[in-house]
Design a protein around this motif. Structure first.
Motif, mmCIF file in Angstrom:
data_model
loop_
_atom_site.group_PDB
_atom_site.id
_atom_site.type_symbol
_atom_site.label_atom_id
_atom_site.label_comp_id
_atom_site.label_asym_id
_atom_site.label_seq_id
_atom_site.Cartn_x
_atom_site.Cartn_y
_atom_site.Cartn_z
ATOM 1 N N VAL A 47 0.833 -1.203 0.000
ATOM 2 C CA VAL A 47 0.000 0.000 0.000
ATOM 3 C C VAL A 47 0.868 1.254 0.000
ATOM 4 C CG1 VAL A 47 -1.703 1.303 1.313
ATOM 5 C CG2 VAL A 47 -1.850 -1.195 1.196
ATOM 6 N N SER A 48 1.863 1.253 0.871
ATOM 7 C CA SER A 48 2.709 2.421 1.011
ATOM 8 C C SER A 48 4.013 2.005 1.674
ATOM 9 C CB SER A 48 2.004 3.487 1.859
ATOM 10 O OG SER A 48 2.776 4.654 1.959
ATOM 11 N N ALA A 49 5.069 2.760 1.417
ATOM 12 C CA ALA A 49 6.352 2.455 2.027
ATOM 13 C C ALA A 49 7.134 3.747 2.210
ATOM 14 C CB ALA A 49 7.132 1.464 1.170
ATOM 15 N N ILE A 50 8.112 3.686 3.124
ATOM 16 C CA ILE A 50 8.876 4.879 3.452
ATOM 17 C C ILE A 50 10.322 4.481 3.722
ATOM 18 C CG2 ILE A 50 8.284 4.719 5.918
ATOM 19 C CD1 ILE A 50 8.085 7.818 5.904
ATOM 20 N N SER A 51 11.237 5.310 3.265
ATOM 21 C CA SER A 51 12.649 5.037 3.488
ATOM 22 C C SER A 51 13.015 5.253 4.953
ATOM 23 C CB SER A 51 13.497 5.959 2.612
ATOM 24 O OG SER A 51 13.270 7.313 2.965
ATOM 25 N N TYR A 52 14.220 4.820 5.340
ATOM 26 C CA TYR A 52 14.571 4.904 6.751
ATOM 27 C C TYR A 52 14.685 6.345 7.228
ATOM 28 C CZ TYR A 52 19.507 6.016 5.795
ATOM 29 O OH TYR A 52 20.682 6.626 5.400
ATOM 30 N N THR A 53 14.998 7.267 6.320
ATOM 31 C CA THR A 53 15.073 8.678 6.710
ATOM 32 C C THR A 53 13.719 9.353 6.664
ATOM 33 O OG1 THR A 53 15.426 9.421 4.442
ATOM 34 C CG2 THR A 53 17.390 8.852 5.748
ATOM 35 N N ASN A 73 11.207 8.004 14.189
ATOM 36 C CA ASN A 73 12.222 7.047 14.658
ATOM 37 C C ASN A 73 12.523 7.203 16.149
ATOM 38 O OD1 ASN A 73 12.505 5.643 12.261
ATOM 39 N ND2 ASN A 73 14.290 6.805 11.569
ATOM 40 N N ALA A 74 12.279 8.365 16.674
ATOM 41 C CA ALA A 74 12.497 8.549 18.119
ATOM 42 C C ALA A 74 11.512 7.707 18.926
ATOM 43 C CB ALA A 74 12.360 10.013 18.485
#
Length: 124
Positions: A47-53, A73-74
């Protein structure tokens, strides 16, 4: 490594939900994260994805303009804000993690880690 998805439920067409996925290991802060879904009788789809940054995102055509992926990420958490929900969005939604966002021009083709699913039902 554990991924814990939550936030599913029953919502009326046109409504909104926000899914959350908490990951247990700080190592996954360096991993791409994705949301997948599987409707009854259908294959699982990304559906959706996001890079580590968080700087690169991907959306399936069917959800563009309605869904927004983000990560904190915190808090070791990835979110999927879903607006304008439609009956065809009904599915079990899974979060997943992989070292790379893309592989052979495919979005997270074989994630290394999966969370349990959370059911989203869009119905009047």
């Amino acid at each position: 490594v554990q991924l814990q998805a939550s936030g599913g439920g029953l919502v009326l067409p046109g409504g909104s939900l926000r899914l959350s996925c908490v990951f247990s290991d700080n190592t996954l802060r360096d991993y791409a994260m994705g949301w997948f879904r599987q409707a009854p009788g259908q294959d699982r789809e990304v559906v959706s994805a996001i890079s580590y940054t968080g700087g690169t995102t991907y959306y399936a055509d069917s959800v563009k303009g309605r869904f927004t992926i983000s990560r904190d990420n915190a808090k070791n958490t990835v979110y999927l804000q879903m607006n304008g929900l439609r009956p065809e969005d009904t599915a079990v939604y899974y979060c997943a993690a992989d070292r790379w966002l893309t592989e052979d021009d495919k979005i997270m083709p074989e994630p290394g880690y999966w969370g349990q699913g959370t059911l989203v039902t869009v119905s009047s």
